[in-house]
Design an enzyme around this catalytic site. Structure first.
Site, PDB file in Angstrom:
ATOM      1  N   GLU A   1       0.447  -1.131  -0.082  1.00  0.00           N
ATOM      2  CA  GLU A   1       0.316  -0.328  -0.113  1.00  0.00           C
ATOM      3  C   GLU A   1       1.067   1.018  -0.452  1.00  0.00           C
ATOM      4  O   GLU A   1       0.387   2.725  -1.139  1.00  0.00           O
ATOM      5  CB  GLU A   1      -1.099  -0.086   1.184  1.00  0.00           C
ATOM      6  CG  GLU A   1      -2.452  -1.164   1.431  1.00  0.00           C
ATOM      7  CD  GLU A   1      -2.996  -1.587  -0.061  1.00  0.00           C
ATOM      8  OE1 GLU A   1      -2.652  -0.287  -0.791  1.00  0.00           O
ATOM      9  OE2 GLU A   1      -3.027  -2.247  -0.029  1.00  0.00           O
TER      10      GLU A   1
ATOM     11  N   HIS B   1       1.673   2.171  -3.767  1.00  0.00           N
ATOM     12  CA  HIS B   1       0.517   2.904  -3.896  1.00  0.00           C
ATOM     13  C   HIS B   1       0.892   4.215  -4.091  1.00  0.00           C
ATOM     14  O   HIS B   1      -0.119   5.722  -4.358  1.00  0.00           O
ATOM     15  CB  HIS B   1      -1.120   2.222  -3.519  1.00  0.00           C
ATOM     16  CG  HIS B   1      -1.470   1.282  -4.509  1.00  0.00           C
ATOM     17  ND1 HIS B   1      -1.438  -0.011  -5.809  1.00  0.00           N
ATOM     18  CD2 HIS B   1      -1.494  -0.176  -4.003  1.00  0.00           C
ATOM     19  CE1 HIS B   1      -1.562  -0.325  -5.849  1.00  0.00           C
ATOM     20  NE2 HIS B   1      -2.138  -0.419  -5.037  1.00  0.00           N
TER      21      HIS B   1
END
Length: 502
Positions: free
Chosen positions: A265, A268
């Site tokens: 994450e 991202h």
């Protein structure tokens, strides 16, 4: 008569107003998954539906369509402005196919479906999720029909996440996986096995959290422009490049659960923080595609985070957090443990090779659901059948099986294939970065990630949606997506881990 500059300013005002509404929805969605009390579900569904419908109305109005038509033939726009208008016109034509009532219904159902998924996971009871999921599948079939498509109805939904993708292209990719990966997996299976016991000791939650923050800071994640929280299923959302939220989850008896979701994450999040803030709300301020987005998370998670150099730097830091748990474990041991290949139940915790069978299973299921040859009541049985077929294991319950992913509760049919595409793009981009950045591996070993991030910002993040995934890949590497680079990198890595040649 308005000048082109005035028309473009009006265009920007409308698009950014819709973006404000969508980002407000994202804030509510983030809160729904992180902090919202259970009794807030009904009101939240209404709020999200109102925002989604209002944004859709703005971007599908006849006035906005006329504005785009006028600007699309203007001769005095800059290249960036022309690109924004072209992409917005494509979006307009697509959004126009969805009635406002449909958008409202889909938004409300998404909230209902998500809350049903949470309840089903907690009680390990698929029947609590099945009715809402069945309605969602029906609505996604309708959405495919509204969009229109050539060939398979799933193609219409794939295009939502990876422009130009279709099952013909993806079948080639996944057939290659089915042909090549078993050969490498068989060699690994017959080699002396590495141990990952060091991941399965007791790692207290707070120390795990503190270490994850160290890792994210080392990746150059800007905590003044973002934050990390806990959620049932790790995810990333963004309200602007200056406000990016990532989440993780912690299992005190399985360190890999937090570790890989945090780095994934974080990748991202770095992409979202790197998008041009001057293009807020406009196409050039958005990510290229979900496949390219996934390439950023997988590059950090796998190419960097599972490398020996990464752990030569971070293992001594990890030992300070967990001195007792890591007695007798070396950085080399931890590197091998991080790359152990073994069929497993949970996609987000899978190794780099078997991971793609997890994606393949979801891809095959989604195609059947959308074409109507598989109904939701038969989903657990189909899921278990495919896990046995491709990975040789059967989930003991639905929580570790068909209920493990949040995506279907959000109506994200067509998303899963981007995980495999993104993994392949990640390897190809990283291969190019190694050529372009002198001493990159030594930098990673020293905990220096800034130059790699600058390379990603320059090559990928700054362009927003200017290029398609294929165009971007060619611009960066000189050729289209080449899955053989993934195989080459895996063969090299597992030679180090297992001592095999491929």
């Amino acid at each position: 008569m308005q000048t082109t500059n005035q028309l473009y300013t009006e265009y920007v005002t409308i698009v950014q107003k819709a973006a404000d509404l969508n980002y407000a929805s994202a804030v509510l969605g983030w809160d729904q998954e992180v902090y919202m009390p259970a009794k807030g579900a009904d009101a939240r569904a209404r709020q999200l539906a109102t925002l989604a419908t209002t944004a859709h109305e703005l971007l599908t109005s006849d006035h906005f369509g006329s504005l785009l038509s006028e600007l699309s033939v203007a001769c005095d726009l800059t290249d960036e402005q022309k690109c924004n208008i072209l992409l917005s016109k494509e979006d307009y034509q697509k959004n126009k196919k969805l009635p406002h009532e449909f958008v409202e219904e889909l938004s409300k159902l998404t909230s209902e479906c998500f809350n049903a998924w949470i309840a089903a996971r907690e009680k390990n009871d698929f029947n609590l999720f099945a009715p809402s999921l069945s309605k969602m599948v029906t609505l996604k079939r309708k959405q495919a029909s509204l969009y229109g498509y050539q060939g398979h109805p799933y193609n219409a939904l794939l295009d939502e996440y990876e422009k130009g993708a279709n099952i013909e292209m993806l079948d080639v990719v996944f057939n290659g996986i089915k042909e090549q990966l078993p050969l490498l997996l068989e060699k690994i299976k017959n080699a002396p096995q590495v141990s990952n016991d060091c991941f399965h000791r007791n790692f207290p939650k707070q120390q795990q959290w503190d270490f994850s923050i160290d890792v994210l800071k080392g990746m150059e994640f800007d905590f003044e422009a973002g934050r990390q929280d806990y959620s049932v299923h790790p995810f990333t959302t963004s309200f602007a490049p200056s406000d990016v939220r990532i989440t993780t989850r912690v299992d005190e008896n399985n360190f890999s659960s937090m570790l890989w979701s945090c780095i994934h994450e974080g990748g991202h999040g770095l992409y979202e923080q790197g998008l041009p803030e001057a293009q807020y709300g406009l196409p050039l301020g958005a990510a290229t595609s979900l496949g390219i987005h996934e390439s950023q998370s997988r590059l950090w998670e796998n190419c960097v985070g599972r490398s020996l150099g990464f752990w030569q730097h971070y293992f001594p830091i990890l030992q300070k957090y967990f001195p007792e748990q890591l007695i007798g474990v070396s950085a080399q041991d931890f590197f091998k443990a991080a790359n152990k290949v073994q069929p497993s139940l949970i996609r987000t915790e899978a190794d780099e090779l078997t991971y793609h069978f997890h994606v393949l299973i979801r891809y095959e299921i989604e195609k059947e659901l959308i074409e109507g040859t598989l109904e939701t009541e038969n989903l657990p049985a189909k899921w278990n059948e495919l896990y046995q077929k491709y990975l040789g294991i059967t989930p003991p319950d639905n929580r570790s099986g068909v209920l493990q992913d949040v995506h279907w509760s959000h109506g994200m049919f067509g998303y899963f294939p981007t995980y495999t595409l993104g993994s392949f793009y990640a390897c190809q981009f990283y291969d190019q970065a190694l050529k372009d950045i002198s001493g990159l591996q030594a930098q990673i070993q020293n905990g220096e990630m800034a130059q790699l991030l600058t390379w990603l910002r320059t090559k990928i993040h700054q362009y927003g949606r200017r290029y398609t995934s294929e165009e971007l890949c060619i611009a960066i590497t000189g050729k289209k997506l080449d899955p053989s680079i993934f195989i080459e990198q895996m063969a090299a890595k597992y030679k180090d881990v297992y001592g095999i040649s491929f």
